[in-house]
Design an enzyme around this catalytic site. Structure first.
Site, PDB file in Angstrom:
ATOM      1  N   ASP A 178      43.650  42.137  78.396  1.00 24.67           N
ATOM      2  CA  ASP A 178      42.599  42.499  79.364  1.00 24.67           C
ATOM      3  C   ASP A 178      41.206  42.289  78.763  1.00 24.67           C
ATOM      4  OD1 ASP A 178      41.620  43.356  81.773  1.00 24.67           O
ATOM      5  OD2 ASP A 178      42.006  45.487  81.430  1.00 24.67           O
ATOM      6  N   ASN A 220      46.900  40.900  90.939  1.00 28.22           N
ATOM      7  CA  ASN A 220      45.894  39.867  90.653  1.00 28.22           C
ATOM      8  C   ASN A 220      45.809  38.795  91.748  1.00 28.22           C
ATOM      9  OD1 ASN A 220      46.474  39.929  87.061  1.00 28.22           O
ATOM     10  ND2 ASN A 220      44.872  40.966  88.225  1.00 28.22           N
TER      11      ASN A 220
END
Ligand code: IPE
Ligand code: IPE
Ligand code: MG
Length: 249
Positions: A21, A69
């Site tokens: 991330d 996502n």
């Protein structure tokens, strides 16, 4: 002494999972588009994979794209898919050189055709490698995976291949997409976020969690070794007392 030199090679986790991330924030800090962060994140994938191989980690699962996502702007999703195809194609030789076996978990049927083809080709091409298994979580989420497993188990019960009384932890594990690999002992998440984001909820039940502020494009081999060392300095009690653990050592 470097972090690597301090690692006890007899106590390396078999399976490390990483929530990669912070690509977007890294790029934005540099005044660049988010995609620039994803492109640079590929180098960190190489670093972690090499580091894992050097110390004998057998399975490395990387959360590359979540079910959620898909809700990002189309331009970013398209760029990520494009990067995926190009990276897989350009890395296959290196995976073979390093005896890395590629696998994927997730709803990969949702990926664009070109991605599915590149992925299937690389999985086939590397299937006999034995040193490290690189498991890419693509279009993956834990709730998706568990829902699918429950549907399949229910179907097996309906046709009487499984009795309800035969449903146990082992059976459930075998119906997940990670059925053929052990649960991760260590989860790493970069970028300072301290959440699981729908990742391997079942498999992480007793994993050690390691959170670092480092953004993914800056996460290199030494950062990986630092996480392993941190893991080795923890006491894994599995419900027992500290005394019980030290008696058995
Ligand atoms: C991780 O970085 C990569 C993916 C989720 C594909 P992010 O893109 O989430 O970066 P941040 O969290 O916005 O900085
Ligand atoms: C988690 O990162 C998914 C991946 C790393 C692929 P996100 O950046 O999408 O997670 P949230 O939305 O901040 O929890
Ligand atoms: Mg993020």
């Amino acid at each position: 002494m470097s972090y690597k030199d301090q690692i006890d090679l007899t106590k390396v986790p078999q399976h490390v999972a990483i929530i990669m991330d912070g690509n977007g924030r890294w790029a934005q800090q540099k005044g660049e588009e988010r995609v620039f962060g994803h492109i640079n994140g590929v180098d960190s994938v190489r670093e972690s994979l090499t580091a894992a191989g050097e110390i004998g980690v057998k399975y490395l699962t990387l959360y590359a794209f979540s079910t959620e996502n898909w809700n990002r702007p189309k331009q970013e999703v398209d760029a990520l898919m494009d990067l995926l195809v190009k990276t897989i194609a350009s890395e296959v030789d290196k995976l073979n050189e390093n005896s890395v076996k590629l696998q994927a978990i997730g709803d990969t049927g949702n990926l664009p055709e070109s991605c599915q083809e590149a992925l299937a080709g690389a999985i086939e091409n590397t299937k006999n490698n034995t040193r490290v298994t690189l498991n890419l979580a693509l279009s993956y989420s834990s709730k998706w995976e568990m829902t699918k497993a429950i549907q399949e188990i229910a179907n097996q019960v309906k046709v009487k291949n499984i009795l309800p009384s035969e449903i146990n932890e082992e059976l459930i594990s075998s119906y997940l997409s990670t059925g053929n690999i052990p649960d991760p002992e260590l989860l790493i998440r970069t970028s300072g976020e301290t959440r699981i984001s729908n990742f391997m909820l079942w498999q992480l039940a007793y994993a050690e969690l390691y959170f670092t502020e480092t953004l993914w494009p800056e996460f290199k081999k030494e950062n990986f070794f630092e996480a392993i060392l941190n893991y080795q300095n923890r006491e894994r009690r599995f419900g027992k007392t500290s005394e019980q653990i030290s008696e058995n050592e």
